[in-house]
Motif scaffolding. Structure first.
Motif, PDB file in Angstrom:
ATOM      1  N   PHE A 122       0.985  -1.328   0.386  1.00 29.29           N
ATOM      2  CA  PHE A 122       0.069  -0.119   0.420  1.00 29.29           C
ATOM      3  C   PHE A 122       0.673   1.598  -0.107  1.00 29.29           C
ATOM      4  O   PHE A 122       0.589   2.194  -0.861  1.00 29.29           O
ATOM      5  CB  PHE A 122      -0.809   0.149   1.279  1.00 29.29           C
ATOM      6  N   SER A 123       1.945   0.986   1.054  1.00 26.91           N
ATOM      7  CA  SER A 123       2.629   2.565   1.187  1.00 26.91           C
ATOM      8  C   SER A 123       3.793   2.427  -0.402  1.00 26.91           C
ATOM      9  O   SER A 123       3.811   3.758  -0.919  1.00 26.91           O
ATOM     10  CB  SER A 123       3.386   2.678   2.115  1.00 26.91           C
ATOM     11  N   PHE A 132      -4.960   6.553  -5.241  1.00 25.44           N
ATOM     12  CA  PHE A 132      -6.195   5.704  -5.260  1.00 25.44           C
ATOM     13  C   PHE A 132      -5.650   4.012  -5.945  1.00 25.44           C
ATOM     14  O   PHE A 132      -5.339   2.519  -4.956  1.00 25.44           O
ATOM     15  CB  PHE A 132      -7.156   6.008  -7.218  1.00 25.44           C
ATOM     16  N   VAL A 133      -4.446   4.323  -6.614  1.00 27.99           N
ATOM     17  CA  VAL A 133      -3.501   2.839  -6.958  1.00 27.99           C
ATOM     18  C   VAL A 133      -3.307   1.884  -5.620  1.00 27.99           C
ATOM     19  O   VAL A 133      -3.011   1.145  -5.165  1.00 27.99           O
ATOM     20  CB  VAL A 133      -2.618   2.949  -7.881  1.00 27.99           C
ATOM     21  N   GLY A 134      -2.140   2.604  -4.987  1.00 29.69           N
ATOM     22  CA  GLY A 134      -2.238   2.063  -3.499  1.00 29.69           C
ATOM     23  C   GLY A 134      -3.773   1.712  -2.968  1.00 29.69           C
ATOM     24  O   GLY A 134      -3.344   0.932  -2.328  1.00 29.69           O
ATOM     25  N   TYR A 135      -4.456   2.659  -2.882  1.00 29.22           N
ATOM     26  CA  TYR A 135      -5.803   2.063  -1.610  1.00 29.22           C
ATOM     27  C   TYR A 135      -6.156   0.581  -2.492  1.00 29.22           C
ATOM     28  O   TYR A 135      -6.873  -0.181  -1.755  1.00 29.22           O
ATOM     29  CB  TYR A 135      -6.499   2.929  -2.220  1.00 29.22           C
ATOM     30  N   PHE A 136      -6.262   0.695  -3.770  1.00 29.75           N
ATOM     31  CA  PHE A 136      -6.856  -0.624  -4.780  1.00 29.75           C
ATOM     32  C   PHE A 136      -5.948  -1.705  -4.688  1.00 29.75           C
ATOM     33  O   PHE A 136      -6.142  -2.442  -4.083  1.00 29.75           O
ATOM     34  CB  PHE A 136      -7.453   0.023  -6.226  1.00 29.75           C
ATOM     35  N   ALA A 137      -4.206  -1.717  -4.635  1.00 30.67           N
ATOM     36  CA  ALA A 137      -3.562  -2.915  -3.835  1.00 30.67           C
ATOM     37  C   ALA A 137      -4.262  -2.549  -1.906  1.00 30.67           C
ATOM     38  O   ALA A 137      -4.104  -4.002  -2.123  1.00 30.67           O
ATOM     39  CB  ALA A 137      -2.155  -2.379  -4.315  1.00 30.67           C
ATOM     40  N   GLY A 138      -3.515  -2.247  -1.737  1.00 30.73           N
ATOM     41  CA  GLY A 138      -3.963  -2.016  -0.031  1.00 30.73           C
ATOM     42  C   GLY A 138      -5.061  -2.970  -0.015  1.00 30.73           C
ATOM     43  O   GLY A 138      -5.656  -4.253   1.021  1.00 30.73           O
ATOM     44  N   ALA A 139      -6.505  -2.587  -0.875  1.00 30.03           N
ATOM     45  CA  ALA A 139      -8.120  -3.337   0.172  1.00 30.03           C
ATOM     46  C   ALA A 139      -7.654  -4.889  -1.081  1.00 30.03           C
ATOM     47  O   ALA A 139      -8.346  -6.150   0.018  1.00 30.03           O
ATOM     48  CB  ALA A 139      -8.843  -2.290  -0.852  1.00 30.03           C
ATOM     49  N   ASN A 140      -7.612  -5.067  -2.033  1.00 30.97           N
ATOM     50  CA  ASN A 140      -7.424  -6.230  -2.752  1.00 30.97           C
ATOM     51  C   ASN A 140      -6.356  -7.023  -1.148  1.00 30.97           C
ATOM     52  O   ASN A 140      -5.879  -8.176  -1.074  1.00 30.97           O
ATOM     53  CB  ASN A 140      -6.123  -6.142  -3.219  1.00 30.97           C
ATOM     54  N   ILE A 141      -5.036  -6.232  -0.909  1.00 34.89           N
ATOM     55  CA  ILE A 141      -4.253  -7.360   0.286  1.00 34.89           C
ATOM     56  C   ILE A 141      -4.795  -7.982   1.129  1.00 34.89           C
ATOM     57  O   ILE A 141      -4.633  -8.871   2.100  1.00 34.89           O
ATOM     58  CB  ILE A 141      -3.216  -6.474   0.995  1.00 34.89           C
ATOM     59  N   ILE A 345      -0.442 -24.597  10.707  1.00 35.26           N
ATOM     60  CA  ILE A 345      -1.743 -23.267  10.585  1.00 35.26           C
ATOM     61  C   ILE A 345      -0.997 -22.990  11.009  1.00 35.26           C
ATOM     62  O   ILE A 345      -1.960 -21.439  11.511  1.00 35.26           O
ATOM     63  CB  ILE A 345      -2.543 -24.634   9.896  1.00 35.26           C
ATOM     64  N   VAL A 346      -1.333 -23.491  12.796  1.00 32.34           N
ATOM     65  CA  VAL A 346      -0.866 -22.170  13.534  1.00 32.34           C
ATOM     66  C   VAL A 346      -0.750 -20.868  13.589  1.00 32.34           C
ATOM     67  O   VAL A 346      -0.401 -19.992  13.986  1.00 32.34           O
ATOM     68  CB  VAL A 346      -1.108 -22.648  14.900  1.00 32.34           C
ATOM     69  N   ALA A 347       0.998 -21.359  13.152  1.00 33.07           N
ATOM     70  CA  ALA A 347       2.218 -20.528  13.118  1.00 33.07           C
ATOM     71  C   ALA A 347       1.882 -19.979  11.736  1.00 33.07           C
ATOM     72  O   ALA A 347       1.985 -18.128  11.614  1.00 33.07           O
ATOM     73  CB  ALA A 347       2.949 -21.699  12.922  1.00 33.07           C
ATOM     74  N   SER A 348       1.355 -20.111  10.535  1.00 35.96           N
ATOM     75  CA  SER A 348       0.835 -19.235   9.247  1.00 35.96           C
ATOM     76  C   SER A 348       0.052 -18.083   9.650  1.00 35.96           C
ATOM     77  O   SER A 348       0.035 -17.270   9.466  1.00 35.96           O
ATOM     78  CB  SER A 348       0.627 -20.039   8.757  1.00 35.96           C
ATOM     79  N   LEU A 349      -1.408 -18.412  10.804  1.00 40.26           N
ATOM     80  CA  LEU A 349      -2.119 -18.081  10.975  1.00 40.26           C
ATOM     81  C   LEU A 349      -1.924 -16.549  11.364  1.00 40.26           C
ATOM     82  O   LEU A 349      -1.872 -15.447  11.441  1.00 40.26           O
ATOM     83  CB  LEU A 349      -3.325 -18.013  11.653  1.00 40.26           C
ATOM     84  N   LEU A 350      -0.631 -16.778  12.671  1.00 34.45           N
ATOM     85  CA  LEU A 350      -0.349 -16.048  13.278  1.00 34.45           C
ATOM     86  C   LEU A 350       0.363 -15.097  12.923  1.00 34.45           C
ATOM     87  O   LEU A 350       0.100 -13.485  12.756  1.00 34.45           O
ATOM     88  CB  LEU A 350       0.538 -16.668  14.344  1.00 34.45           C
ATOM     89  N   VAL A 351       1.217 -15.256  12.066  1.00 33.12           N
ATOM     90  CA  VAL A 351       2.130 -14.159  11.376  1.00 33.12           C
ATOM     91  C   VAL A 351       0.941 -13.504   9.860  1.00 33.12           C
ATOM     92  O   VAL A 351       1.320 -12.163   9.878  1.00 33.12           O
ATOM     93  CB  VAL A 351       3.645 -14.983  10.234  1.00 33.12           C
ATOM     94  N   ALA A 352      -0.023 -13.705   9.103  1.00 31.37           N
ATOM     95  CA  ALA A 352      -0.676 -13.445   8.413  1.00 31.37           C
ATOM     96  C   ALA A 352      -1.717 -12.461   8.970  1.00 31.37           C
ATOM     97  O   ALA A 352      -1.593 -11.679   8.790  1.00 31.37           O
ATOM     98  CB  ALA A 352      -1.467 -15.084   7.457  1.00 31.37           C
ATOM     99  N   MET A 353      -1.826 -12.994  10.128  1.00 36.71           N
ATOM    100  CA  MET A 353      -3.196 -11.927  11.038  1.00 36.71           C
ATOM    101  C   MET A 353      -2.026 -10.655  11.502  1.00 36.71           C
ATOM    102  O   MET A 353      -2.617  -9.835  11.818  1.00 36.71           O
ATOM    103  CB  MET A 353      -3.781 -12.527  12.362  1.00 36.71           C
ATOM    104  N   LEU A 354      -0.682 -10.974  11.666  1.00 32.59           N
ATOM    105  CA  LEU A 354      -0.226  -9.699  12.493  1.00 32.59           C
ATOM    106  C   LEU A 354       0.276  -8.605  10.643  1.00 32.59           C
ATOM    107  O   LEU A 354       0.028  -7.378  11.390  1.00 32.59           O
ATOM    108  CB  LEU A 354       1.863 -10.529  12.724  1.00 32.59           C
ATOM    109  N   GLY A 355       0.520  -9.022   9.852  1.00 29.28           N
ATOM    110  CA  GLY A 355       0.603  -8.799   8.865  1.00 29.28           C
ATOM    111  C   GLY A 355      -0.582  -7.727   8.192  1.00 29.28           C
ATOM    112  O   GLY A 355      -0.221  -6.516   8.029  1.00 29.28           O
ATOM    113  N   GLN A 356      -1.830  -8.513   8.405  1.00 30.79           N
ATOM    114  CA  GLN A 356      -3.322  -8.142   7.787  1.00 30.79           C
ATOM    115  C   GLN A 356      -3.304  -6.155   8.590  1.00 30.79           C
ATOM    116  O   GLN A 356      -3.966  -5.717   8.208  1.00 30.79           O
ATOM    117  CB  GLN A 356      -4.253  -8.690   7.546  1.00 30.79           C
ATOM    118  N   ALA A 357      -3.052  -6.852  10.020  1.00 27.68           N
ATOM    119  CA  ALA A 357      -3.806  -5.495  11.067  1.00 27.68           C
ATOM    120  C   ALA A 357      -2.654  -4.761  10.519  1.00 27.68           C
ATOM    121  O   ALA A 357      -2.881  -3.165  10.734  1.00 27.68           O
ATOM    122  CB  ALA A 357      -3.280  -5.975  12.402  1.00 27.68           C
TER     123      ALA A 357
END
Length: 572
Positions: A122-123, A132-141, A345-357
């Motif tokens: 996004f940044s 707008f391009v940053g927002y569109f990419a961020g929303a898709n991520i 799967i727990v480890a993967s979720l932990l990292v992905a949820m870390l990044g999404q926030a």
């Protein structure tokens, strides 16, 4: 009191409709508005209140990248792709997807060193191509993260069943008659897992990283067990039986590569931790590239181990590895695999949820979503509101949506964002940094994308093989010509992608090509999503950012007691 509140509500609605009448003007002013890296690092970051705490080191980042990718892909996608698309050559699909992910990760590293903020793609896109391009990419991520986390959480239930020796993966789900197929099996185990991890992430990033480090270490040992036992107890003949290494031809291998690209979701979450690591110029490239290399090797070995154990047409689509061990008579090993896969799967979720926030936090700083989502808690140093909000969204989707419904729309969103980042890197290096005129670079990017689409269409139309060497040759000639004629004269950087523009150009080509191998239904669903987020930007985002910038300018003027006196001093 009620009368005053009614008047306030009328005023709010009046102001909003007045803003809507100015939408064309505001769109012209805001869509292409860019920020400088300095503004992202200082001015925008201050909107979160407290700073995130820099506690992570390079090995934390590698472990987070590895942990974020390992459990997601190999346990979720390998079985279905091997059975329905690639056959025993699924490991080649992983190699192709891994090359594309590595090239995309190189593009990420240079941006992450120059703009070490939590916003990731996004940044990077906002400072290059505008709001707008940053927002569109961020929303898709964000869409990709939420849907993939929900899908992976449901896979956790399937492997947990096999850990307890239960063969039916739906036995712990509650079937509700009357709901649509694919949405009618409620998964409360997945919801519980997502909510527990959400509260852990609200507490501390460093403690979450330590937990991930421990789980990832066990996970790699567990991978080693599966690979060794698979090769020792399998048969190489299964790679060519019953219909050869590539039962669906090269087309099946490439279709499989587009789907298993889902497995590499996770390395980009490493870049979102840029505000929480020590020595970003060294730590970020090591963390991003190192984790992609390690995971690519493990994925290929794991895919081979599965196809050696069981003929591809007998691989189970759910809990594939557990079922494979049970097929060769090792029920106890199937239980261990179920337990180990659940941990991964727990480890993967932990990292992905870390990044999404962190993505949502930075989008909130930009005022493209409500600003309360950008707040960082002063004592924990975590984006508390964003973590809780996305955790609830993920849990809601994990409750009822099957993996098959979301997996391809996840891939198309991810490939699009990585495609945009590769374009942005070339534009930034050859135009914004090197001060070249934009037309040659924009023409080059247009030609590369057009030729990639032409190549993909020729691939789809099986009789038009002449298009493959034609468009492939044009891409190589155009890239070489661009490299020779357009100089890259920017200031020296602490980290720079070597052999530019080739890595980014190949990344653009591969991302376009892999996108075109996905089903038309994926594009239809993605088009609906794209329309919804564009409407949100037009109805909310553009007005919020316009008013935030107007207010910021007024505050800046008010800070100078007498602008004319200030100007006189400067002139003197």
């Amino acid at each position: 009191m009620a009368t005053i509140q009614s008047k306030d509500n009328k005023t709010i609605f009046f102001n909003y409709f007045k803003s809507l009448s100015q939408t064309p003007h505001r769109l012209r002013k805001r869509m292409l508005a860019t920020w400088t890296p300095d503004q992202e690092l200082n001015q925008v970051r201050l909107r979160s209140g407290a700073d995130m705490k820099r506690k992570l080191k390079w090995y934390d980042l590698v472990a987070l990248g590895v942990g974020g990718m390992l459990g997601v892909g190999v346990f979720v996608t390998t079985g279905p792709v091997a059975r329905n698309h690639s056959g025993p050559s699924v490991f080649i699909s992983y190699i192709i997807a891994g090359i594309s992910a590595l090239l995309s990760s190189l593009c990420y590293t240079e941006f992450s060193v120059q703009i070490p903020v939590a916003g990731g793609a996004f940044s990077y896109l906002r400072v290059t191509f505008g709001e707008f391009v940053g927002y569109f990419a961020g929303a898709n991520i964000l869409m990709e993260y939420v849907l993939s986390n929900a899908a992976v959480a449901r896979s956790f239930t399937e492997y947990l069943c096999s850990a307890f020796g239960i063969s039916d993966p739906n036995s712990w789900r509650v079937e509700v008659p009357g709901l649509l197929q694919g949405y009618n099996k409620l998964d409360f185990s997945a919801v519980a897992l997502v909510l527990i991890l959400t509260f852990c992430l609200c507490h501390s990033t460093k403690e979450s990283s330590i937990l991930n480090l421990i789980m990832t270490a066990f996970h790699i040992v567990f991978f080693g067990f599966i690979i060794i036992m698979g090769f020792c107890n399998g048969s190489v003949e299964n790679l060519v039986k019953p219909t050869g290494l590539t039962p669906n031809g090269i087309r099946g291998v490439l279709d499989g590569a587009a789907i298993v690209y889902f497995s590499y979701i996770g390395y980009d979450s490493v870049s979102t931790l840029a505000e929480e690591i020590q020595n970003p110029p060294v730590t970020l490239p090591v963390g991003i590239i190192g984790s992609v290399f390690i995971v690519s090797g493990l994925y290929c070995l794991m895919a081979l181990a599965l196809c050696v154990m069981v003929p591809y047409n007998q691989i189970a689509e759910k809990a594939s590895y557990s079922m494979a061990f049970q097929r060769i008579g090792w029920k106890w090993a199937g239980n261990i695999v179920g337990a180990g896969a659940s941990l991964g799967i727990v480890a993967s979720l932990l990292v992905a949820m870390l990044g999404q926030a962190r993505y949502l936090c930075v989008i909130g700083r930009a005022r493209l979503v409500p600003s309360w989502l950008s707040k960082v808690h002063p004592s924990t140093g975590t984006p508390l509101n964003a973590t809780l909000f996305l955790g609830l969204c993920t849990a809601s989707i994990a409750l009822f949506t099957d993996l098959d419904i979301v997996i391809e729309i996840i891939s198309i969103g991810t490939l699009l964002v990585f495609y945009l980042v590769a374009n942005a890197l070339i534009y930034r290096k050859y135009v914004l940094t090197s001060k070249n005129p934009p037309f040659p670079t924009l023409s080059f990017l247009f030609l590369i994308t057009s030729c990639a689409i032409g190549f993909s269409i020729s691939w789809k139309l099986e009789q038009q093989w002449w298009g493959l060497p034609l468009f492939g040759g044009i891409i190589m000639v155009v890239t070489a010509f661009f490299q020779y004629t357009v100089p890259c004269l920017g200031p020296p950087s602490e980290w720079s992608v070597p052999f530019m523009p080739w890595p980014a150009a190949v990344s653009i080509f591969l991302n376009v090509f892999l996108m075109t191998t996905l089903k038309m239904l994926s594009f239809q669903r993605f088009a609906i999503w794209g329309l919804l987020i564009t409407l949100f930007y037009v109805l909310y985002g553009v007005h919020s950012t316009f008013e935030a910038e107007e207010m910021g300018m007024k505050m800046a003027v008010n800070e100078v007691p007498n602008p004319s006196i200030q100007l006189t001093k400067l002139e003197v």
